[in-house]
Design an enzyme around this catalytic site. Structure first.
Site, PDB file in Angstrom:
ATOM      1  N   CYS A   8       0.865  -1.187   0.000  1.00  0.00           N
ATOM      2  CA  CYS A   8       0.000   0.000   0.000  1.00  0.00           C
ATOM      3  C   CYS A   8       0.898   1.233   0.000  1.00  0.00           C
ATOM      4  O   CYS A   8       2.070   1.138  -0.395  1.00  0.00           O
ATOM      5  CB  CYS A   8      -0.976  -0.018   1.176  1.00  0.00           C
ATOM      6  SG  CYS A   8      -0.210   0.002   2.818  1.00  0.00           S
ATOM      7  N   ASN A  11       2.246   1.483   4.423  1.00  0.00           N
ATOM      8  CA  ASN A  11       2.559   0.196   5.071  1.00  0.00           C
ATOM      9  C   ASN A  11       2.252   0.212   6.577  1.00  0.00           C
ATOM     10  O   ASN A  11       2.923  -0.448   7.356  1.00  0.00           O
ATOM     11  CB  ASN A  11       4.031  -0.211   4.820  1.00  0.00           C
ATOM     12  CG  ASN A  11       4.358  -1.653   5.174  1.00  0.00           C
ATOM     13  OD1 ASN A  11       5.474  -1.963   5.584  1.00  0.00           O
ATOM     14  ND2 ASN A  11       3.409  -2.567   5.041  1.00  0.00           N
ATOM     15  N   CYS A  13      -1.464   0.701   7.426  1.00  0.00           N
ATOM     16  CA  CYS A  13      -2.908   0.428   7.526  1.00  0.00           C
ATOM     17  C   CYS A  13      -3.304  -0.800   6.700  1.00  0.00           C
ATOM     18  O   CYS A  13      -3.484  -1.897   7.230  1.00  0.00           O
ATOM     19  CB  CYS A  13      -3.722   1.644   7.082  1.00  0.00           C
ATOM     20  SG  CYS A  13      -3.453   3.116   8.100  1.00  0.00           S
ATOM     21  N   ARG A  14      -3.437  -0.634   5.385  1.00  0.00           N
ATOM     22  CA  ARG A  14      -4.034  -1.704   4.577  1.00  0.00           C
ATOM     23  C   ARG A  14      -3.133  -2.926   4.394  1.00  0.00           C
ATOM     24  O   ARG A  14      -3.569  -4.065   4.627  1.00  0.00           O
ATOM     25  CB  ARG A  14      -4.429  -1.147   3.193  1.00  0.00           C
ATOM     26  CG  ARG A  14      -5.554  -0.154   3.269  1.00  0.00           C
ATOM     27  CD  ARG A  14      -5.688   0.627   1.979  1.00  0.00           C
ATOM     28  NE  ARG A  14      -4.544   1.503   1.754  1.00  0.00           N
ATOM     29  CZ  ARG A  14      -4.349   2.228   0.673  1.00  0.00           C
ATOM     30  NH1 ARG A  14      -5.223   2.167  -0.317  1.00  0.00           N
ATOM     31  NH2 ARG A  14      -3.303   3.012   0.556  1.00  0.00           N
ATOM     32  N   SER A  15      -1.879  -2.703   3.970  1.00  0.00           N
ATOM     33  CA  SER A  15      -1.055  -3.885   3.630  1.00  0.00           C
ATOM     34  C   SER A  15      -0.667  -4.731   4.848  1.00  0.00           C
ATOM     35  O   SER A  15      -0.678  -5.967   4.740  1.00  0.00           O
ATOM     36  CB  SER A  15       0.161  -3.515   2.772  1.00  0.00           C
ATOM     37  OG  SER A  15       1.014  -2.621   3.422  1.00  0.00           O
ATOM     38  N   ASP A 126      -8.407   3.719   1.251  1.00  0.00           N
ATOM     39  CA  ASP A 126      -7.419   4.093   2.270  1.00  0.00           C
ATOM     40  C   ASP A 126      -8.151   4.589   3.527  1.00  0.00           C
ATOM     41  O   ASP A 126      -8.868   5.582   3.474  1.00  0.00           O
ATOM     42  CB  ASP A 126      -6.540   5.210   1.690  1.00  0.00           C
ATOM     43  CG  ASP A 126      -5.383   5.559   2.599  1.00  0.00           C
ATOM     44  OD1 ASP A 126      -5.388   5.126   3.780  1.00  0.00           O
ATOM     45  OD2 ASP A 126      -4.480   6.271   2.138  1.00  0.00           O
TER      46      ASP A 126
HETATM   47  P1  4NP Z   1      -1.817   2.818   4.108  1.00  0.00           P
HETATM   48  O1  4NP Z   1      -2.463   4.159   4.689  1.00  0.00           O
HETATM   49  O2  4NP Z   1      -1.232   3.163   2.755  1.00  0.00           O
HETATM   50  O3  4NP Z   1      -2.980   1.886   4.006  1.00  0.00           O
HETATM   51  O4  4NP Z   1      -0.775   2.368   5.098  1.00  0.00           O
HETATM   52  C1  4NP Z   1      -1.739   5.360   4.800  1.00  0.00           C
HETATM   53  C2  4NP Z   1      -0.857   5.513   5.853  1.00  0.00           C
HETATM   54  C3  4NP Z   1      -0.160   6.706   5.996  1.00  0.00           C
HETATM   55  C4  4NP Z   1      -0.358   7.728   5.086  1.00  0.00           C
HETATM   56  C5  4NP Z   1      -1.255   7.573   4.035  1.00  0.00           C
HETATM   57  C6  4NP Z   1      -1.949   6.380   3.894  1.00  0.00           C
HETATM   58  N1  4NP Z   1       0.337   8.962   5.246  1.00  0.00           N
HETATM   59  O5  4NP Z   1       0.083   9.877   4.459  1.00  0.00           O
HETATM   60  O6  4NP Z   1       1.164   9.088   6.173  1.00  0.00           O
END
Ligand code: 4NP
Length: 170
Positions: A8, A11, A13-15, A126
């Site tokens: 993702c 790294n 939340c989703r992955s 997201d």
């Molecule tokens: P992820 O979510 O891609 O599912 O881990 C996010 C985590 C952090 C951020 C954006 C999306 N960020 O902008 O810090």
């Protein structure tokens, strides 16, 4: 060993949640010694951090303990992993950009929701700026996609099913 990488943006939340769901499923199918999984982010904002506390909470509510530390996707991942599962189309574009600059890649790259019977727009939304319901939705999507992806791997690689327990859908 079949190597699977979930990707993702951050790294956190989703992955890592998808990785945790899929790891539990492969373990319950008795396939931990045949399928290795990991996760990474296309951005390095959170390198070295544990998953977001909301990711950890949702996973725990479903019997999954997460201890992954965030890391950034690197060129060698495209060489070492057999399958890369992108959480959304933007992640997919970033992975393909990296692939175009990397020689001798082996990974087959899919949108994770390619394996979803209810694909919507193909993205795992997201949840970073959302609430716990958004994290629960990521869990539910991960469960559906992981089940279908594991079925795909079993057929493609002729894996035997050694497990006795069915996956807990609570
Ligand atoms: P992820 O979510 O891609 O599912 O881990 C996010 C985590 C952090 C951020 C954006 C999306 N960020 O902008 O810090």
């Amino acid at each position: 060993m079949i190597k699977v990488l979930f990707v993702c943006l951050g790294n956190i939340c989703r992955s890592p949640l998808a990785e945790g769901v899929f790891k539990k499923m492969t373990s319950e199918a008795g396939l931990s010694d045949k399928i290795l999984c990991d996760s990474a982010g296309t951005a390095g904002y959170h390198t070295g951090e544990l998953p977001d506390r909301r990711t950890i909470k949702i996973a725990r509510q479903h019997g999954i303990e997460l201890d992954h530390l965030a890391r950034k996707l690197k060129p060698q991942d495209l060489t070492e992993f057999d399958y890369i599962l992108a959480m959304d189309k933007s992640n997919m574009e970033d992975i393909l950009k990296l692939k175009s600059k990397t020689t001798e890649t082996r990974a087959e790259i899919f949108l994770f929701r390619f394996f979803d019977d209810d694909q919507q727009n193909g993205d795992v939304p997201d949840p970073y700026y959302g609430n716990m319901e958004d994290f629960e939705l990521v869990y539910k999507i991960s469960l559906r996609c992981s089940e279908a992806f594991l079925r795909y791997l079993k057929e493609r690689h002729h894996l035997q099913h050694y497990g006795y327990r069915t996956f807990d859908k609570s």
